[in-house]
Motif scaffolding. Sequence first.
Motif, mmCIF file in Angstrom:
data_model
loop_
_atom_site.group_PDB
_atom_site.id
_atom_site.type_symbol
_atom_site.label_atom_id
_atom_site.label_comp_id
_atom_site.label_asym_id
_atom_site.label_seq_id
_atom_site.Cartn_x
_atom_site.Cartn_y
_atom_site.Cartn_z
ATOM 1 N N ASP A 1 14.847 -8.992 -14.132
ATOM 2 C CA ASP A 1 15.588 -7.879 -13.756
ATOM 3 C C ASP A 1 15.110 -7.375 -12.324
ATOM 4 N N LEU A 2 15.263 -8.390 -11.486
ATOM 5 C CA LEU A 2 15.222 -7.985 -9.859
ATOM 6 C C LEU A 2 13.843 -7.561 -9.434
ATOM 7 N N HIS A 3 12.708 -8.091 -10.146
ATOM 8 C CA HIS A 3 11.505 -7.778 -9.903
ATOM 9 C C HIS A 3 10.403 -9.166 -9.755
ATOM 10 N N LEU A 4 9.319 -8.900 -8.862
ATOM 11 C CA LEU A 4 8.523 -10.270 -8.760
ATOM 12 C C LEU A 4 7.540 -9.764 -9.675
ATOM 13 N N ILE A 5 7.128 -10.440 -10.957
ATOM 14 C CA ILE A 5 6.204 -10.132 -11.782
ATOM 15 C C ILE A 5 5.020 -10.860 -11.653
ATOM 16 N N ASP A 6 3.835 -9.941 -11.702
ATOM 17 C CA ASP A 6 2.508 -10.437 -11.440
ATOM 18 C C ASP A 6 1.867 -10.889 -12.642
ATOM 19 N N PHE A 7 0.754 -11.348 -12.215
ATOM 20 C CA PHE A 7 -0.251 -12.288 -13.331
ATOM 21 C C PHE A 7 -0.602 -11.070 -14.615
ATOM 22 N N ASP A 8 -0.621 -9.713 -14.323
ATOM 23 C CA ASP A 8 -0.396 -8.677 -15.515
ATOM 24 C C ASP A 8 0.541 -8.397 -16.261
ATOM 25 N N GLY A 9 1.758 -9.022 -15.638
ATOM 26 C CA GLY A 9 3.024 -8.715 -16.414
ATOM 27 C C GLY A 9 3.727 -7.486 -15.970
ATOM 28 N N LYS A 10 3.341 -6.990 -14.795
ATOM 29 C CA LYS A 10 3.890 -5.810 -14.292
ATOM 30 C C LYS A 10 4.349 -6.136 -12.692
ATOM 31 N N PRO A 11 5.312 -5.350 -12.253
ATOM 32 C CA PRO A 11 6.013 -5.796 -10.883
ATOM 33 C C PRO A 11 4.839 -5.418 -9.893
ATOM 34 N N THR A 12 4.866 -6.400 -8.782
ATOM 35 C CA THR A 12 3.987 -6.081 -7.722
ATOM 36 C C THR A 12 4.374 -4.998 -6.846
ATOM 37 N N ARG A 13 3.157 -4.585 -5.890
ATOM 38 C CA ARG A 13 3.669 -3.394 -5.192
ATOM 39 C C ARG A 13 5.192 -3.444 -4.488
ATOM 40 N N TRP A 14 5.358 -4.466 -3.630
ATOM 41 C CA TRP A 14 6.445 -4.715 -2.859
ATOM 42 C C TRP A 14 7.664 -5.725 -3.403
ATOM 43 N N GLY A 15 7.389 -6.251 -4.489
ATOM 44 C CA GLY A 15 8.411 -7.024 -5.211
ATOM 45 C C GLY A 15 9.227 -6.684 -5.765
ATOM 46 N N ILE A 16 10.251 -5.507 -5.453
ATOM 47 C CA ILE A 16 11.185 -4.741 -6.123
ATOM 48 C C ILE A 16 12.362 -4.970 -5.386
ATOM 49 N N TRP A 17 13.687 -5.138 -6.101
ATOM 50 C CA TRP A 17 14.853 -5.159 -5.541
ATOM 51 C C TRP A 17 15.924 -4.567 -6.613
ATOM 52 N N HIS A 18 15.612 -3.920 -7.535
ATOM 53 C CA HIS A 18 16.398 -3.290 -8.606
ATOM 54 C C HIS A 18 17.042 -2.090 -8.002
ATOM 55 N N PRO A 19 18.241 -2.005 -8.342
ATOM 56 C CA PRO A 19 19.113 -0.748 -7.901
ATOM 57 C C PRO A 19 18.424 0.716 -8.492
ATOM 58 N N ASP A 20 17.847 0.607 -9.441
ATOM 59 C CA ASP A 20 17.101 1.725 -10.072
ATOM 60 C C ASP A 20 16.049 2.349 -8.881
ATOM 61 N N SER A 21 15.409 1.522 -8.374
ATOM 62 C CA SER A 21 14.359 1.788 -7.393
ATOM 63 C C SER A 21 15.254 1.919 -6.241
ATOM 64 N N LEU A 22 16.086 1.091 -5.698
ATOM 65 C CA LEU A 22 16.462 1.129 -4.297
ATOM 66 C C LEU A 22 17.357 2.153 -4.104
ATOM 67 N N ASN A 23 18.323 2.354 -5.099
ATOM 68 C CA ASN A 23 19.290 3.642 -4.999
ATOM 69 C C ASN A 23 19.117 4.858 -5.368
ATOM 70 N N HIS A 24 17.957 4.910 -6.267
ATOM 71 C CA HIS A 24 17.745 6.376 -6.915
ATOM 72 C C HIS A 24 16.232 6.882 -6.713
ATOM 73 N N SER A 25 15.336 5.984 -6.179
ATOM 74 C CA SER A 25 14.065 6.603 -6.423
ATOM 75 C C SER A 25 13.755 7.079 -4.768
ATOM 76 N N PRO A 26 13.212 8.196 -4.667
ATOM 77 C CA PRO A 26 12.809 8.569 -3.174
ATOM 78 C C PRO A 26 11.723 7.783 -2.592
ATOM 79 N N ASN A 27 10.903 7.222 -3.542
ATOM 80 C CA ASN A 27 9.831 6.432 -3.051
ATOM 81 C C ASN A 27 10.316 4.987 -2.384
ATOM 82 N N TRP A 28 11.796 4.906 -2.405
ATOM 83 C CA TRP A 28 12.062 3.335 -2.006
ATOM 84 C C TRP A 28 13.237 3.857 -0.779
#
Length: 713
Positions: free
Chosen positions: A479-506
């Motif tokens: 889902d346009l994430h880079l998934i780490d060893f722990d099964g969660k997205p890495t800090r910067w490996g995120i390209w999903h529209p929910d983050s890029l288009n809708h989150s002020p953090n991105w």
Amino acid sequence: MIKRFTLSFLISICLFNNIPAQISQNSFYQKVQTNIVLPPEAGKNIIRLFHSANGIIAVSNNGVFRYSNGKWLGKAVNDYWRLATTDAQNNLWLASQKTIQNEAGKIIPLPGEAGRDTLQCLYWENNQTLHLGTTGGLYTWNGGWTPQPQLKDISVNDIIADAQQRLWVATNNGLWRREGGKWTNLDETLMAEGNHRTYFALAACNKGADIIFSSPLSVGCIAANGDHWVWKSTDGLPYGPVTRICTDEKEFWLGTRKGAIQKDTAWHYYNGRRWLPASKVNDMLILQPGKVWIATPEGISEIRNEQTTLVRKADHYEAVIDKRHNRCGLINISKLAVPGNIATSFTENEDNDGLWTSCYLAAQCFRYAVTKEAHAKEKAIRTFEALERLETITGIPGYPARSYAKAEDKVVQSRSPHPKRWHFSKDGKWQWLDDTSSDEITGHLFTLSLFYELVADTMQKLRVKQLVDRIVSHIVDNDLHLIDFDGKPTRWGIWHPDSLNHSPNWMYERGLNSLQILSFLKTALHYTGNPKFEKAYRILVDKHGYANNAVQAKIFGPFETSHSDDILNFFPYYGLLKYSGNDPHHTRFIQSLERSWRNVRNDRMPVWNVIASALLGKNCDLDIALEELQQYPPDLIDWTMENSHRWDLQKDPLTDRGRKQQAVHPVPTPESGVSRWNTNPKRLDTGRGGETEETGTYYLFAYWMGRYYGFWE
């Protein structure tokens, strides 16, 4: 495929006359510094330098030492020498706080009235007349000492005579001239108020007809023919006050308490350990045009012009990398256990080993495409295999590590505020670093395509295709994430529209990461033909407006400007423009690159000039790129380089993103820190105190890519 693209590109260059088909750099002069090794008994504090019949004389506090044919002769003495000068017969005279004497042992006692003064300058006017300047005035010896009453209780800083036998004296209360036995303080009649009646150094030029002087804020000339001049900060004078002046009629060397200045057809400023053992300049001696010795309290520096070419510089950086920067195939900075001492070099892991190694691979790919040298191919293959290992070592298909090390190696824990952990590979032979960034993915996908097109054989091409497929599939399937060893997205490996288009953090990464993922998808589609990449691409551009986002990839102006993200901005354009020729949004991507280029244009970073010229098919300041490559320092040690004290650099009222002071325009390359893709070229004070050495990959990439596209010989 890339060659066909290049041929048509070069034809368009010639047709439209936008770019010269090739810029000839031939040979040029590179500024090179060498520390002169002194005999131990000389100490380090060299106070004066002189020419002699057989070589060079260096006077230290400890004694007189002569240099000839690469050897030093001399011995230490008990006296602590403060001043030195020569008489009309070139006999050397020395002064301590106790006495004045020549090397033959003739002694002149100090004037009794000057017992508590600090000795400032010593000058033989003729065979019988010696002048001594102190903090208490001017004393003249003609078999006995006579104080000059006009200059009593004035600090005398320098003395010189001109071709008309007029005596000039620089003091803290005026520039004095003695003519026909009469003393005149020129500040009572002629000198500018801005000189504050204070003068530091004097020199004669034009066969003694003209007098050069320094004041608190300027260097000026009183010319015999009336063509007087003044150099100030607005004329380019970097710093002052100038306390020493040396000239050979063709160039001026100016010494200050913070560095040396050269004025020929341009201004050059030498400060910091790249150029000088210590910032304070005691004396200077021009040995020949383009070669000078500079004496400091910590030794002597030789600065000279050395004729070279761009390719010789490239070979120099390759040799540096071969000796000190290859750690298991990963190419990055080296550390110096003793600052500045390359003999103490060692390598250890860095957080972005994957990105910087990718940059080196790109340089080797372009190099091999130009030269067909077997050595370049070997290095490219070795570096490709290092990038491949970063992915296979994790055991997670499509997930490359930030870095790796052998299992038995000691690794350094990251100081990043975002946690990063080390893991062992399944075979137990390696350990690898997680929390992989978009930096690594951007670097991998750009340079893997270059390796495929320019270097790889049939089997290696297959491995590249499979590696690209795994990396981009990992992102799409998660889902346009880079998934780490722990099964969660890495800090910067995120390209999903929910983050890029809708989150002020991105908000900052919206355009940047949109550009990246579109480039990743186009690259993967080109190499694999897998329709899932086309599907993901269409959803992002049609439903989520990623093509529009990409136009705003480079954040600048009133927003925080991150030079560290410029590499993540420019690398994706290569695959996106190369593989989207028939895409309806292609013109938007061109618009994006045009905008990005405009926003970095005044940074004078040759890598961006070269990439923009290649992809836009027009001359994006290639002359500046060539000039910067010529000026890039051979010394790759990351010395601390201070420029915030300078007069000539216009200060930006806004600090940079690190809250550091910056200039309006880039600090000249030889006078700034060792540049890297992620640095602010306008930051005034930079460097790590000589604790690291850069690789030169920054230069190699720009040079070989420029060669590949025919921009220079």
